[in-house]
Design a protein around this motif. Structure first.
Motif, PDB file in Angstrom:
ATOM      1  N   LYS A 225      -3.459   0.213  -3.361  1.00  0.00           N
ATOM      2  CA  LYS A 225      -2.799  -0.965  -3.420  1.00  0.00           C
ATOM      3  C   LYS A 225      -2.252  -1.636  -4.712  1.00  0.00           C
ATOM      4  CE  LYS A 225      -5.516  -4.079  -0.964  1.00  0.00           C
ATOM      5  NZ  LYS A 225      -6.520  -4.819  -0.716  1.00  0.00           N
TER       6      LYS A 225
ATOM      7  N   CYS B 223      -6.570  -4.121  -5.761  1.00  0.00           N
ATOM      8  CA  CYS B 223      -5.564  -3.343  -6.299  1.00  0.00           C
ATOM      9  C   CYS B 223      -5.873  -2.377  -7.330  1.00  0.00           C
ATOM     10  CB  CYS B 223      -4.212  -4.207  -6.562  1.00  0.00           C
ATOM     11  SG  CYS B 223      -3.891  -5.070  -5.044  1.00  0.00           S
TER      12      CYS B 223
ATOM     13  N   GLU C 137       1.033  -1.249   0.032  1.00  0.00           N
ATOM     14  CA  GLU C 137      -0.115   0.076  -0.113  1.00  0.00           C
ATOM     15  C   GLU C 137       0.847   1.331   0.146  1.00  0.00           C
ATOM     16  OE1 GLU C 137      -3.810   2.005   2.331  1.00  0.00           O
ATOM     17  OE2 GLU C 137      -3.254  -0.375   2.263  1.00  0.00           O
TER      18      GLU C 137
ATOM     19  N   GLY D 259      -2.440   5.016   0.087  1.00  0.00           N
ATOM     20  CA  GLY D 259      -3.636   4.499  -0.108  1.00  0.00           C
ATOM     21  C   GLY D 259      -4.055   3.947  -1.109  1.00  0.00           C
TER      22      GLY D 259
END
Length: 159
Positions: free
Chosen positions: A77, A104, A72, A75
């Protein structure tokens, strides 16, 4: 946030060092996508202060390295894998599905030694190519990810 992505150095430590040194002070994180575990260990020993992540490739032997990882960053992914376990030599579709299922926004892979940088169905997909021995007829390369707020920009550059 600026992230430098590389893969498939295969013992060419000078390529890894060159990328890191050109980006010191300009990058918040470095990611190596496999087949270069000794190169990464060496660079981490020289620059212990940098945030350097890596996953295991099919030519790496350190069983403590993960086959894939979710990182991460600001913020966002990021799914990271070498790709050999996702059959990326045929198509990165399985890897992209795994990234999407994990929530993600970015999917990173290596293994093919060929550059791939695109945005498809809400997912940024990148293979930075090989920083040592490319197989796509292009020069050795590395990738960048810039995350600013909700904006994500990816790119691939020659070493």
């Amino acid at each position: 946030m600026r992230i430098i992505v590389m893969s498939d150095s295969h013992g060419n430590f000078s390529a890894v060092r060159s990328i890191v040194e050109k980006n010191l002070g300009h990058a918040d994180m470095f990611i190596h996508l496999g087949d270069g575990e000794k190169d990464v260990a060496h660079i981490k020993s020289l620059y212990p202060e940098i945030d350097f992540r890596n996953v295991r490739g099919n030519c790496d032997t350190d069983e403590m390295l993960p086959d894939s990882d979710i990182i991460e960053a600001d913020g966002v992914k990021i799914f990271c894998a070498h790709g050999h376990r996702y059959t990326v030599s045929l198509t990165p579709d399985r890897l992209c599905l795994a990234a999407r299922l994990a929530g993600c926004k970015i999917a990173l892979y290596g293994h093919t030694h060929a550059r791939d940088c695109r945005f498809e169905e809400g997912l940024h997909i990148m293979n930075p190519g090989s920083c040592s021995c490319p197989r796509d007829g292009k020069k050795p390369s590395f990738g960048t990810i810039e995350i600013v707020g909700d904006s994500i920009v990816t790119g691939i550059f020659d070493v």
